[in-house]
Design a protein around this motif. Sequence first.
Motif, PDB file in Angstrom:
ATOM      1  N   ALA A 324       0.838  -1.213   0.000  1.00  0.00           N
ATOM      2  CA  ALA A 324       0.000   0.000   0.000  1.00  0.00           C
ATOM      3  C   ALA A 324       0.871   1.262   0.000  1.00  0.00           C
ATOM      4  CB  ALA A 324      -0.928  -0.012   1.204  1.00  0.00           C
ATOM      5  N   LEU A 325       1.946   1.229   0.800  1.00  0.00           N
ATOM      6  CA  LEU A 325       2.834   2.394   0.870  1.00  0.00           C
ATOM      7  C   LEU A 325       3.509   2.661  -0.476  1.00  0.00           C
ATOM      8  CD1 LEU A 325       4.553   1.693   4.328  1.00  0.00           C
ATOM      9  CD2 LEU A 325       3.075   3.642   3.791  1.00  0.00           C
ATOM     10  N   PHE A 326       3.981   1.592  -1.110  1.00  0.00           N
ATOM     11  CA  PHE A 326       4.686   1.748  -2.383  1.00  0.00           C
ATOM     12  C   PHE A 326       3.752   2.230  -3.492  1.00  0.00           C
ATOM     13  CE2 PHE A 326       9.175   0.239  -2.511  1.00  0.00           C
ATOM     14  CZ  PHE A 326       9.350   0.224  -1.134  1.00  0.00           C
ATOM     15  N   LYS A 327       2.512   1.779  -3.416  1.00  0.00           N
ATOM     16  CA  LYS A 327       1.535   2.205  -4.413  1.00  0.00           C
ATOM     17  C   LYS A 327       1.345   3.729  -4.322  1.00  0.00           C
ATOM     18  CE  LYS A 327      -2.952   0.745  -5.973  1.00  0.00           C
ATOM     19  NZ  LYS A 327      -4.205   0.188  -5.475  1.00  0.00           N
ATOM     20  N   GLU A 328       1.248   4.197  -3.108  1.00  0.00           N
ATOM     21  CA  GLU A 328       1.063   5.625  -2.872  1.00  0.00           C
ATOM     22  C   GLU A 328       2.310   6.421  -3.318  1.00  0.00           C
ATOM     23  OE1 GLU A 328      -1.800   6.596  -2.205  1.00  0.00           O
ATOM     24  OE2 GLU A 328      -1.319   8.727  -1.919  1.00  0.00           O
ATOM     25  N   LEU A 329       3.491   5.889  -2.987  1.00  0.00           N
ATOM     26  CA  LEU A 329       4.733   6.568  -3.385  1.00  0.00           C
ATOM     27  C   LEU A 329       4.825   6.670  -4.906  1.00  0.00           C
ATOM     28  CD1 LEU A 329       7.153   4.837  -0.866  1.00  0.00           C
ATOM     29  CD2 LEU A 329       6.670   7.289  -0.947  1.00  0.00           C
ATOM     30  N   SER A 330       4.452   5.579  -5.565  1.00  0.00           N
ATOM     31  CA  SER A 330       4.520   5.560  -7.021  1.00  0.00           C
ATOM     32  C   SER A 330       3.552   6.578  -7.624  1.00  0.00           C
ATOM     33  CB  SER A 330       4.253   4.134  -7.511  1.00  0.00           C
ATOM     34  OG  SER A 330       3.685   4.143  -8.770  1.00  0.00           O
ATOM     35  N   LYS A 331       2.361   6.659  -7.030  1.00  0.00           N
ATOM     36  CA  LYS A 331       1.371   7.617  -7.505  1.00  0.00           C
ATOM     37  C   LYS A 331       1.894   9.057  -7.394  1.00  0.00           C
ATOM     38  CE  LYS A 331      -2.891   8.621  -5.775  1.00  0.00           C
ATOM     39  NZ  LYS A 331      -3.878   8.198  -4.766  1.00  0.00           N
ATOM     40  N   LEU A 332       2.626   9.324  -6.322  1.00  0.00           N
ATOM     41  CA  LEU A 332       3.143  10.684  -6.097  1.00  0.00           C
ATOM     42  C   LEU A 332       4.507  10.918  -6.758  1.00  0.00           C
ATOM     43  CD1 LEU A 332       2.119  10.969  -2.329  1.00  0.00           C
ATOM     44  CD2 LEU A 332       1.101  12.233  -4.231  1.00  0.00           C
ATOM     45  N   LYS A 333       4.961   9.936  -7.539  1.00  0.00           N
ATOM     46  CA  LYS A 333       6.258  10.013  -8.238  1.00  0.00           C
ATOM     47  C   LYS A 333       7.429  10.231  -7.264  1.00  0.00           C
ATOM     48  CE  LYS A 333       4.538  11.782 -12.673  1.00  0.00           C
ATOM     49  NZ  LYS A 333       4.509  13.016 -13.460  1.00  0.00           N
ATOM     50  N   ILE A 334       7.335   9.604  -6.099  1.00  0.00           N
ATOM     51  CA  ILE A 334       8.461   9.646  -5.152  1.00  0.00           C
ATOM     52  C   ILE A 334       9.243   8.357  -5.354  1.00  0.00           C
ATOM     53  CG2 ILE A 334       9.141   9.738  -2.720  1.00  0.00           C
ATOM     54  CD1 ILE A 334       6.430  11.103  -2.148  1.00  0.00           C
ATOM     55  N   LYS A 335      10.570   8.513  -5.553  1.00  0.00           N
ATOM     56  CA  LYS A 335      11.391   7.339  -5.867  1.00  0.00           C
ATOM     57  C   LYS A 335      12.004   6.738  -4.608  1.00  0.00           C
ATOM     58  CE  LYS A 335      14.599   6.152  -9.124  1.00  0.00           C
ATOM     59  NZ  LYS A 335      15.990   6.462  -9.249  1.00  0.00           N
ATOM     60  N   VAL A 336      11.944   5.412  -4.505  1.00  0.00           N
ATOM     61  CA  VAL A 336      12.559   4.724  -3.364  1.00  0.00           C
ATOM     62  C   VAL A 336      13.939   4.233  -3.797  1.00  0.00           C
ATOM     63  CG1 VAL A 336      12.336   2.832  -1.713  1.00  0.00           C
ATOM     64  CG2 VAL A 336      10.277   3.934  -2.626  1.00  0.00           C
ATOM     65  N   ASN A 337      14.978   4.737  -3.159  1.00  0.00           N
ATOM     66  CA  ASN A 337      16.321   4.318  -3.554  1.00  0.00           C
ATOM     67  C   ASN A 337      16.906   3.246  -2.656  1.00  0.00           C
ATOM     68  OD1 ASN A 337      16.665   5.833  -5.889  1.00  0.00           O
ATOM     69  ND2 ASN A 337      17.131   7.674  -4.701  1.00  0.00           N
ATOM     70  N   LEU A 338      16.292   3.042  -1.508  1.00  0.00           N
ATOM     71  CA  LEU A 338      16.756   1.990  -0.606  1.00  0.00           C
ATOM     72  C   LEU A 338      15.665   1.745   0.426  1.00  0.00           C
ATOM     73  CD1 LEU A 338      20.216   1.806   1.094  1.00  0.00           C
ATOM     74  CD2 LEU A 338      18.194   1.784   2.518  1.00  0.00           C
ATOM     75  N   MET A 339      15.503   0.494   0.848  1.00  0.00           N
ATOM     76  CA  MET A 339      14.556   0.234   1.933  1.00  0.00           C
ATOM     77  C   MET A 339      15.117  -0.787   2.896  1.00  0.00           C
ATOM     78  SD  MET A 339      11.531  -2.126   0.350  1.00  0.00           S
ATOM     79  CE  MET A 339      11.036  -2.859   1.897  1.00  0.00           C
ATOM     80  N   GLN A 340      14.701  -0.666   4.135  1.00  0.00           N
ATOM     81  CA  GLN A 340      15.114  -1.639   5.139  1.00  0.00           C
ATOM     82  C   GLN A 340      13.971  -1.759   6.142  1.00  0.00           C
ATOM     83  OE1 GLN A 340      18.790  -1.005   7.725  1.00  0.00           O
ATOM     84  NE2 GLN A 340      19.561  -2.259   6.099  1.00  0.00           N
ATOM     85  N   SER A 341      13.568  -3.007   6.431  1.00  0.00           N
ATOM     86  CA  SER A 341      12.443  -3.119   7.355  1.00  0.00           C
ATOM     87  C   SER A 341      12.812  -4.001   8.535  1.00  0.00           C
ATOM     88  CB  SER A 341      11.213  -3.660   6.639  1.00  0.00           C
ATOM     89  OG  SER A 341      11.440  -4.988   6.251  1.00  0.00           O
ATOM     90  N   SER A 342      12.147  -3.759   9.646  1.00  0.00           N
ATOM     91  CA  SER A 342      12.271  -4.644  10.801  1.00  0.00           C
ATOM     92  C   SER A 342      10.845  -4.941  11.249  1.00  0.00           C
ATOM     93  CB  SER A 342      13.089  -3.963  11.894  1.00  0.00           C
ATOM     94  OG  SER A 342      12.353  -2.872  12.386  1.00  0.00           O
TER      95      SER A 342
END
Length: 413
Positions: A324-342
């Motif tokens: 859901a988060l990535f879908k929203e980021l893509s819609k707003l044309k915000i690029k993800v250059n790195l991710m890390q989750s815990s």
Amino acid sequence: MKVFKFGGASVKDAGSVKNIVKVLESQGCEDIFMVISAMGKTTNALEEVVRLYFERLDYGLKLDEIQQNHQNIVQELFQHPESIQAKIHQLFDELKGFLTRNQSPNYDFVYDQVVCLGEMLSTKIVSDFLNEMGMQNTWLDVRAYIKTDATYREGKVDWSKTTELFQQLSLGKFYVTQGFLGADDHFFTTTLGREGSDYTAAIIANCLNAESMTIWKDVPGVLNADPRYFDETILLEKISYAEAIELAYYGASVIHPKTMQPLRQKQIPFYVKSFLAPEAVGTTVENGGSLFPKVPCFIVKKEQHLLTLTTTDFTFITEDKISALFKELSKLKIKVNLMQSSAITLSLCLEDKYEQLPVFMEGQGDKYTMDWEKNVSLYTLRHFDADLAQHFQRGEELLRQIIKNTLQIIVRE
Ligand code: ASP
Ligand code: MG
């Protein structure tokens, strides 16, 4: 047929335009497709015009300044500049007419109709100048060939239409055309994204099955590090397509990320060479080992944001949440250059060209608490070794990630 691309720095003033003649003398100018960007910083200046226009401020002065810059260059280049001066005048008149008539409130649409002026000017000037120097060439309006959808500022190429159109051209000639531009189905100008002229050259090379493509730059080729940020740099003489795609992805500024795919698909060798030393080796990108010489490569992306999201209800960061988060980021044309989750947090290194991050955060505010670290840098080290990983030191380290031969570090500088 060979494709040559000359960027803004290679046509920034009269001296640079004259230098193109030297480059062509060393390479020959038969059967060449030459792609040119706007002169120097013209695109930035035109972006400023668009901004002023939308803020209902006076954009006339800025336009006059751009016109004056180009007129000064042609004064220096041509013995009889009247004919080219008239062409320049006409282009400015057309643009002014458009801006007065325009009713569209669509910023991106207007942007494309305005910034295209830079490439129209530079190609008219260079084409006429080369003709005058005896290098007979044909000027082409690339918008009649590169067809895109109507995503203004990020036009998506319609490959089948574009290929068909290019294949109707008679070959064996010397063509001069614009980088960065395309047109949609209604013949409105589209642009391919900032610094998109390399991509234009690759599109043309692909459509015409070019023998090679060369980008003429003010650096000796692709270096293992950006000389603006690193003291010691080494020229990479050979790079594989795959390695070049990786380097471009991580932000090596000499290679435009979209450029590699059309070349790799048709196995077209790609050279990056210096327009100041056209005989020097430069860099060759083609099939083969990842890179030669095999040295670590350092890439830095500035103006990044580190956003750390923590679930407010302490539930796990699950796939559906990330999706859901990535879908929203893509819609707003915000690029993800790195991710890390815990378990309950997700850290994202983001590039926010269109300043949409506040909108994104607003939308997620009830589900996550957010920590926003503005203006951080993302360093990527390819082909690093343990010693380098241990001793590489920049600013205050916020996050570190290693995937195979790639080390990435986010720092506050
Ligand atoms: N003139 C355009 C820009 O500055 C395209 C390019 O230079 O490649 O973004
Ligand atoms: Mg440029």
